[in-house]
Design a protein around this motif. Structure first.
Motif, mmCIF file in Angstrom:
data_model
loop_
_atom_site.group_PDB
_atom_site.id
_atom_site.type_symbol
_atom_site.label_atom_id
_atom_site.label_comp_id
_atom_site.label_asym_id
_atom_site.label_seq_id
_atom_site.Cartn_x
_atom_site.Cartn_y
_atom_site.Cartn_z
ATOM 1 N N TYR A 122 0.810 -1.005 -0.182
ATOM 2 C CA TYR A 122 0.079 0.391 0.187
ATOM 3 C C TYR A 122 0.900 1.416 -0.026
ATOM 4 O O TYR A 122 1.731 1.620 0.523
ATOM 5 C CB TYR A 122 -0.915 0.206 1.495
ATOM 6 N N PRO A 123 0.204 2.020 -0.952
ATOM 7 C CA PRO A 123 1.147 3.317 -0.781
ATOM 8 C C PRO A 123 1.183 4.421 0.097
ATOM 9 O O PRO A 123 0.776 5.424 0.557
ATOM 10 C CB PRO A 123 0.625 4.357 -1.915
ATOM 11 N N ILE A 124 1.513 4.116 1.471
ATOM 12 C CA ILE A 124 1.185 4.674 2.617
ATOM 13 C C ILE A 124 1.932 4.005 4.099
ATOM 14 O O ILE A 124 2.368 3.259 3.872
ATOM 15 C CB ILE A 124 -0.799 4.419 2.763
ATOM 16 N N GLU A 125 2.214 5.579 4.097
ATOM 17 C CA GLU A 125 3.128 5.150 5.760
ATOM 18 C C GLU A 125 2.747 5.893 6.832
ATOM 19 O O GLU A 125 1.778 6.513 6.864
ATOM 20 C CB GLU A 125 4.604 5.779 5.901
ATOM 21 N N CYS A 126 2.198 4.168 7.496
ATOM 22 C CA CYS A 126 0.959 4.815 8.584
ATOM 23 C C CYS A 126 2.021 5.185 10.108
ATOM 24 O O CYS A 126 1.848 3.750 10.458
ATOM 25 C CB CYS A 126 0.359 2.971 8.545
ATOM 26 N N VAL A 127 1.609 5.925 10.000
ATOM 27 C CA VAL A 127 2.511 6.933 11.104
ATOM 28 C C VAL A 127 1.713 7.458 12.639
ATOM 29 O O VAL A 127 -0.026 7.563 11.964
ATOM 30 C CB VAL A 127 2.525 8.225 11.062
ATOM 31 N N VAL A 146 -1.624 18.419 14.184
ATOM 32 C CA VAL A 146 -0.089 17.776 14.012
ATOM 33 C C VAL A 146 -1.152 17.208 12.601
ATOM 34 O O VAL A 146 -2.211 16.513 12.959
ATOM 35 C CB VAL A 146 -0.036 16.626 14.819
ATOM 36 N N CYS A 147 -0.345 17.406 11.866
ATOM 37 C CA CYS A 147 -1.046 17.077 10.144
ATOM 38 C C CYS A 147 -2.896 16.595 10.359
ATOM 39 O O CYS A 147 -3.649 16.339 10.069
ATOM 40 C CB CYS A 147 -0.929 15.688 10.373
ATOM 41 N N GLY A 148 -3.318 18.295 10.554
ATOM 42 C CA GLY A 148 -4.464 18.799 10.900
ATOM 43 C C GLY A 148 -5.855 18.484 12.254
ATOM 44 O O GLY A 148 -7.050 19.098 12.463
ATOM 45 N N TYR A 166 -3.448 8.834 14.617
ATOM 46 C CA TYR A 166 -2.605 8.705 13.551
ATOM 47 C C TYR A 166 -2.549 9.279 11.877
ATOM 48 O O TYR A 166 -3.307 10.128 12.299
ATOM 49 C CB TYR A 166 -4.117 7.504 13.086
ATOM 50 N N THR A 167 -1.642 9.667 12.035
ATOM 51 C CA THR A 167 -1.048 11.217 11.181
ATOM 52 C C THR A 167 -0.274 9.977 9.767
ATOM 53 O O THR A 167 1.035 10.108 8.913
ATOM 54 C CB THR A 167 -0.336 11.311 11.562
ATOM 55 N N ASN A 180 2.375 14.212 4.390
ATOM 56 C CA ASN A 180 1.305 13.734 4.800
ATOM 57 C C ASN A 180 0.453 14.204 4.211
ATOM 58 O O ASN A 180 0.403 15.026 3.471
ATOM 59 C CB ASN A 180 1.938 14.637 6.307
ATOM 60 N N ILE A 181 -0.958 13.620 4.824
ATOM 61 C CA ILE A 181 -1.668 13.312 4.005
ATOM 62 C C ILE A 181 -3.060 13.222 5.128
ATOM 63 O O ILE A 181 -2.624 12.279 6.177
ATOM 64 C CB ILE A 181 -1.815 11.927 2.979
ATOM 65 N N SER A 182 -4.410 13.579 4.655
ATOM 66 C CA SER A 182 -5.591 13.042 5.579
ATOM 67 C C SER A 182 -5.779 11.201 5.121
ATOM 68 O O SER A 182 -5.378 11.041 5.101
ATOM 69 C CB SER A 182 -6.437 14.149 5.813
ATOM 70 N N PHE A 183 -6.703 11.383 6.415
ATOM 71 C CA PHE A 183 -6.793 10.048 6.597
ATOM 72 C C PHE A 183 -8.392 10.506 5.165
ATOM 73 O O PHE A 183 -7.962 9.031 4.508
ATOM 74 C CB PHE A 183 -7.411 9.834 7.732
ATOM 75 N N GLU A 184 -8.869 11.073 5.174
ATOM 76 C CA GLU A 184 -9.599 11.272 3.880
ATOM 77 C C GLU A 184 -8.882 11.147 2.226
ATOM 78 O O GLU A 184 -9.704 9.928 1.835
ATOM 79 C CB GLU A 184 -10.459 12.846 3.588
ATOM 80 N N ARG A 185 -7.455 11.642 2.825
ATOM 81 C CA ARG A 185 -7.255 11.057 1.029
ATOM 82 C C ARG A 185 -6.676 9.618 1.269
ATOM 83 O O ARG A 185 -6.182 9.214 0.234
ATOM 84 C CB ARG A 185 -5.632 12.187 1.322
#
Length: 313
Positions: A122-127, A146-148, A166-167, A180-185
């Motif tokens: 998956y193209p996501i780093e789960c920070v 922090v990250c919105g 979760y960011t 950094n992206i939102s959960f919606e993204r």
């Protein structure tokens, strides 16, 4: 884990029977050499080799940290053994040939390599962040978020958050910076079901790991996880390194409780010593200077101390 056509660093080993398909700042990926063109797409197994290279501010520095690759691999394997609530990408690194047990990992990289199944990553780093520090602290000073994600007023650098947050970040292609992206993204990238699963798994793993670390007198301040889908079943699988000094921020619990400055409260078990030295001796232009022997030795000692403290608790 994608292929790259970049020239690998000089420290990358040539391994009989294996073809290098990717070389990152720290890790090198190999697939078994076959008559067909070897690639991560066609291979069922990948050899993940952790080098002694050390990077900071998007540069690989010289010299490396002796023993770092083995320390990172040992810590990853230790955590994979403990995190039993989710399948991981490890596969057996020995096989039985007749009555003989044969090692599948080449002897030249034994101790710093993991044999893993290939996944559709998956193209996501789960920070996950449990404490306010680093880039999160800088953002908080400007926006109280922090990250919105809005946070309570009055927090200080290094403070524990009311609850872990979760960011996620988007894993950018080679040569670009992660974002950094939102959960919606993340929903847009992988769909609502997988997005929620990645978030929930990451928070649960962070909680489990944080509790284990606390028993060793260590604080897990933040970390990042990576996941992929099993190519046959579609099941989500924990992958890459996990909870190492390179992917996580660990602090000494006693120092955090008793320290009087941010530096003493958050002395981390990672390459922060390298970052601090480089910030003080390099303006970011051109080639970074070589690391002094004492910085290399201090960094190696911090990596070793974390492994010893966690695994001996």
């Amino acid at each position: 884990m994608s292929q790259s056509d970049q020239q690998p660093p000089a420290s990358v080993a040539a391994l009989d029977g294996w073809t290098l398909v990717y070389s990152g700042k720290v890790r090198d990926l190999y697939v078994e050499t076959t008559d067909a063109a070897p690639s991560l797409t066609s291979a069922s197994r990948v050899l993940v080799v952790a080098s002694d290279r050390v990077s900071a501010f998007d540069h690989v520095l010289e010299p490396g940290i002796p023993g770092k690759g083995e320390l990172l691999t040992t810590l990853s394997l230790w955590w994979f053994d403990l995190l039993t609530g989710i399948p991981d990408h490890l596969v057996a690194d020995h096989e039985l040939v007749g009555s003989t047990v044969r090692a599948l990992i080449p002897a030249s990289v034994a101790g710093r390599a993991m044999l893993c199944r290939t996944l559709d990553m998956y193209p996501i780093e789960c920070v996950v962040r449990g404490y306010l520090t680093g880039s999160g602290w800088k953002e908080y000073l400007h926006s109280q978020s922090v990250c919105g994600i809005m946070l309570p007023a009055g927090l200080q650098n290094g403070d524990r958050l009311p609850e872990p947050i979760y960011t996620p970040a988007w894993k950018a292609p080679m040569g670009q910076h992660d974002e950094n992206i939102s959960f919606e993204r993340t929903v847009e990238l992988v769909g609502p079901v997988i997005a929620a699963e990645l978030r929930d798994l990451s928070l649960a793993l962070f909680q489990t790991a944080g509790t284990i670390a606390e028993k060793a007198g260590v604080i897990l301040a933040d970390t990042k996880f990576e996941f992929g889908a099993d190519r046959q079943t579609g099941v989500t699988v924990l992958a890459d390194e996990v909870l190492t000094s390179d992917s996580s921020r660990y602090w000494d619990a006693k120092a955090w409780h008793t320290g009087t400055t941010a530096e003493t409260r958050m002395a981390s078990f990672d390459k922060q010593i390298v970052r601090n030295w480089l910030s003080a001796h390099w303006d970011g232009a051109g080639t970074p200077p070589a690391l002094p022997t004492e910085i290399v030795e201090q960094t190696a000692a911090r990596y070793r101390e974390l492994l010893q403290r966690l695994t001996s608790a």
